[in-house]
Design an enzyme around this catalytic site. Structure first.
Site, PDB file in Angstrom:
ATOM      1  N   CYS A 249     -95.286  54.268-135.167  1.00  0.00           N
ATOM      2  CA  CYS A 249     -96.013  54.949-134.093  1.00  0.00           C
ATOM      3  C   CYS A 249     -95.202  54.754-132.827  1.00  0.00           C
ATOM      4  CB  CYS A 249     -97.417  54.364-133.929  1.00  0.00           C
ATOM      5  SG  CYS A 249     -98.324  54.970-132.478  1.00  0.00           S
TER       6      CYS A 249
ATOM      7  N   CYS B 139     -94.680  62.222-132.220  1.00  0.00           N
ATOM      8  CA  CYS B 139     -95.956  61.641-132.619  1.00  0.00           C
ATOM      9  C   CYS B 139     -96.027  61.668-134.130  1.00  0.00           C
ATOM     10  CB  CYS B 139     -97.101  62.451-132.008  1.00  0.00           C
ATOM     11  SG  CYS B 139     -98.758  61.915-132.507  1.00  0.00           S
TER      12      CYS B 139
END
Length: 266
Positions: free
Chosen positions: A184, A74
């Site tokens: 992302c 992440c």
């Protein structure tokens, strides 16, 4: 620590499944425990202090669960908590961050684009990344508020995803970026849709394969490689029932999802 213990992978949601797929492809003899912290999704709405505390508590609980290595899948969690996690646990750790360095090296035009969350792009860690590794490249950092959550909620082909991409990708095309970083873990699910909104010849850079190579290096250096059978456990801090549908849609096959919550996290 035994080489037969699993590798833990954690993300705020299910975007990190793109990283997990790369990890399993490169390291088929490892067992993996994937934790989606969907109870607190999206991380971009949380304070840096909260994310540091949450990240450290998750990492410590994963150590107690028996993880032999940790992948922070992440970018937002990396930006806010990677240093604190590294200081708190003695595990081999791979922390995902946007691939500015390889993008700058690959660019011919001297302009690269980065698609990422607002939190990632506003972090001190990202500023250091650009300062240290962009070289002479011009970096167009495009925040994509709501995109990760919409992909997770509606799926990559969801009705709102395309309109969001229209707005986020256009500035990179207009700026002449010839390499675009998918900053992302959710964005590789819509890589084809991003590419269609860019001029022909623009390259997309996904860091999943680089993360897999780095994990392989760390496991070899620590003599912790192998010892598994490819077993995969998926867990969430939220509702397994609601998460399971999204997991199956994104992964392409059914994966059982269990509930797991680090005991010492409020």
């Amino acid at each position: 620590m035994s080489h037969s213990q699993p590798v833990a992978v954690f993300d705020s949601g299910l975007g990190g499944l793109t990283v997990l797929r790369a990890l399993r492809g490169r390291l088929p003899q490892e067992d993996f425990f994937y934790f989606a912290d969907t109870r607190f999704l999206p991380y971009g709405d949380r304070s840096e202090a909260f994310l540091r505390e949450r990240g450290v508590a998750i990492a410590e609980a994963l150590v107690r669960r028996g993880a032999k290595a940790l992948v922070i899948a992440c970018n937002t969690a990396t930006a806010a908590a990677a240093e604190a996690i590294r200081a708190a646990v003695a595990l081999p750790i791979v922390a995902l961050e946007p691939g500015v360095k390889p993008a700058a090296a690959a660019s011919r035009s001297g302009t690269i684009g980065v698609l990422a969350t607002t939190r990632t792009l506003s972090s001190e860690r990202f500023r250091r990344l650009v300062g240290n590794h962009a070289g002479g490249a011009r970096v167009i950092a495009q925040a994509c508020p709501g995109l990760a959550e919409t992909i997770e909620r509606e799926g990559p082909d969801g009705p709102s995803v395309g309109s969001l991409l229209d707005g986020f990708v256009a500035p990179l095309a207009a700026a002449g970026a010839d390499v675009v970083v998918l900053g992302c873990t959710h964005y590789p699910w819509v890589a084809g849709d991003i590419a269609r909104r860019l001029p022909a010849g623009v390259s997309l850079l996904d860091t999943g394969e680089a993360v897999a190579r780095q994990l392989e290096r760390l496991l070899l250096a620590s003599r912790l490689q192998g010892g598994g059978s490819g077993r995969l456990t998926v867990a969430t801090s939220g509702s397994p029932g609601s998460v399971s549908t999204t997991v199956d849609r994104l992964w392409g096959e059914h994966l059982p999802v269990e509930h797991w919550e680090p005991h010492d996290v409020r």
